[in-house]
Write a protein that holds these residues in place. Structure first.
Motif, mmCIF file in Angstrom:
data_model
loop_
_atom_site.group_PDB
_atom_site.id
_atom_site.type_symbol
_atom_site.label_atom_id
_atom_site.label_comp_id
_atom_site.label_asym_id
_atom_site.label_seq_id
_atom_site.Cartn_x
_atom_site.Cartn_y
_atom_site.Cartn_z
ATOM 1 N N ASP A 133 -1.022 -5.081 2.500
ATOM 2 C CA ASP A 133 -2.295 -5.243 3.200
ATOM 3 C C ASP A 133 -2.150 -4.724 4.628
ATOM 4 O O ASP A 133 -1.504 -5.343 5.476
ATOM 5 C CB ASP A 133 -2.692 -6.722 3.207
ATOM 6 N N TYR A 134 -2.768 -3.586 4.899
ATOM 7 C CA TYR A 134 -2.658 -2.981 6.232
ATOM 8 C C TYR A 134 -3.105 -3.947 7.323
ATOM 9 O O TYR A 134 -2.503 -4.018 8.404
ATOM 10 C CB TYR A 134 -3.501 -1.706 6.281
ATOM 11 N N TYR A 135 -4.153 -4.711 7.053
ATOM 12 C CA TYR A 135 -4.758 -5.546 8.086
ATOM 13 C C TYR A 135 -3.955 -6.811 8.389
ATOM 14 O O TYR A 135 -4.284 -7.548 9.322
ATOM 15 C CB TYR A 135 -6.193 -5.904 7.670
ATOM 16 N N SER A 136 -2.912 -7.077 7.636
ATOM 17 C CA SER A 136 -2.055 -8.237 7.913
ATOM 18 C C SER A 136 -0.741 -7.831 8.582
ATOM 19 O O SER A 136 0.061 -8.686 8.952
ATOM 20 C CB SER A 136 -1.743 -8.987 6.611
ATOM 21 N N LEU A 137 -0.514 -6.516 8.721
ATOM 22 C CA LEU A 137 0.772 -6.028 9.226
ATOM 23 C C LEU A 137 1.042 -6.459 10.660
ATOM 24 O O LEU A 137 2.152 -6.871 11.002
ATOM 25 C CB LEU A 137 0.837 -4.504 9.115
ATOM 26 N N ALA A 138 0.037 -6.358 11.515
ATOM 27 C CA ALA A 138 0.232 -6.686 12.931
ATOM 28 C C ALA A 138 0.688 -8.136 13.103
ATOM 29 O O ALA A 138 1.643 -8.419 13.844
ATOM 30 C CB ALA A 138 -1.054 -6.434 13.705
ATOM 31 N N LYS A 139 0.028 -9.047 12.427
ATOM 32 C CA LYS A 139 0.389 -10.461 12.555
ATOM 33 C C LYS A 139 1.794 -10.725 12.022
ATOM 34 O O LYS A 139 2.567 -11.487 12.616
ATOM 35 C CB LYS A 139 -0.624 -11.339 11.813
ATOM 36 N N ARG A 140 2.139 -10.096 10.899
ATOM 37 C CA ARG A 140 3.476 -10.289 10.326
ATOM 38 C C ARG A 140 4.549 -9.849 11.316
ATOM 39 O O ARG A 140 5.549 -10.540 11.534
ATOM 40 C CB ARG A 140 3.619 -9.512 9.022
ATOM 41 N N LEU A 141 4.357 -8.694 11.917
ATOM 42 C CA LEU A 141 5.356 -8.165 12.850
ATOM 43 C C LEU A 141 5.451 -9.025 14.105
ATOM 44 O O LEU A 141 6.549 -9.243 14.635
ATOM 45 C CB LEU A 141 5.010 -6.718 13.209
#
Length: 214
Positions: A78-86
């Protein structure tokens, strides 16, 4: 002549060649002022003939680059969850004009992920924008793993993504393109060798991305 088809140019060359022969024969039988007229016409005809042969030869024998079929690979994520994961994994965050760059250094391995939000700014960078000071800890790293993930891309630039994939002695780099339904596509997949396999798996795990079997 570049706008003319190759076949048309060769036809013009053929006509000019036949005309040259006729003019040479006519010159042998002409007298007085007509001889001068025929010579002028012959010179013009030879000029047209020379240009025509060069143009036709260029279009006929020029090298035509064959399209390269790069191996592709499909990933789930999910591209839109990548920022939060990182951010949750304590990757250092740096805002760019075109998106956000994330970096984490673990022992002697540097992991980098760039989320490209604005592809127009990415491929047309502002010359006044400076790179800033680099992370000095990178100097101690022995391996560098990087992934650039594009939210979307236009047709004019999509072919450029194939050039992002590379593998060297100390670096492995690639690019993914966001698709619909949590699908990410690598347009030129390079299989990580033994030196990078674990590190590549690690960054995919951090991103919550899994590789699908083709």
């Amino acid at each position: 002549m570049r706008r003319l088809k190759t076949r048309t140019i060769w036809i013009i060359v053929g006509i000019a060649f036949l005309l040259a022969i006729l003019l040479i024969i006519a010159c042998a039988f002409s007298k007085g002022i007509w001889t001068n007229v025929i010579i002028v016409l012959l010179v013009i005809d030879f000029i047209v003939l020379t240009i025509g042969v060069q143009a036709a030869s260029f279009q006929t024998f020029r090298y035509k680059m064959k399209p390269v079929n790069h191996p592709t690979k499909t990933f789930s994520g999910d591209y839109y969850s990548l920022a939060k994961r990182l951010e949750d994994l304590k990757y250092s965050k740096r805002k760019m004009r075109y998106g956000v760059s994330y970096l984490k250094i673990n022992n002697e391995v540097a992991y980098k992920c760039v989320l490209v939000e604005d592809v127009a700014k990415y491929f047309d960078p502002n010359p006044e924008e400076t790179a800033g000071e680099g992370n000095k800890a990178l100097n101690k790293c022995k391996r560098f793993i990087g992934i650039e993930i594009f939210k979307c891309i236009d047709e004019a630039n999509v072919h450029k993504l194939a050039d992002f994939s590379l593998q060297g002695k100390n670096i492995y780099y690639t690019a993914l393109l966001n698709q619909d339904n949590n699908v990410l596509k690598c347009l030129n997949y390079v299989e990580p060798n033994d030196d990078f396999k674990m590190d590549f798996d690690n960054i995919l795990h951090d991103l919550g991305i899994t590789m699908e079997e083709n």
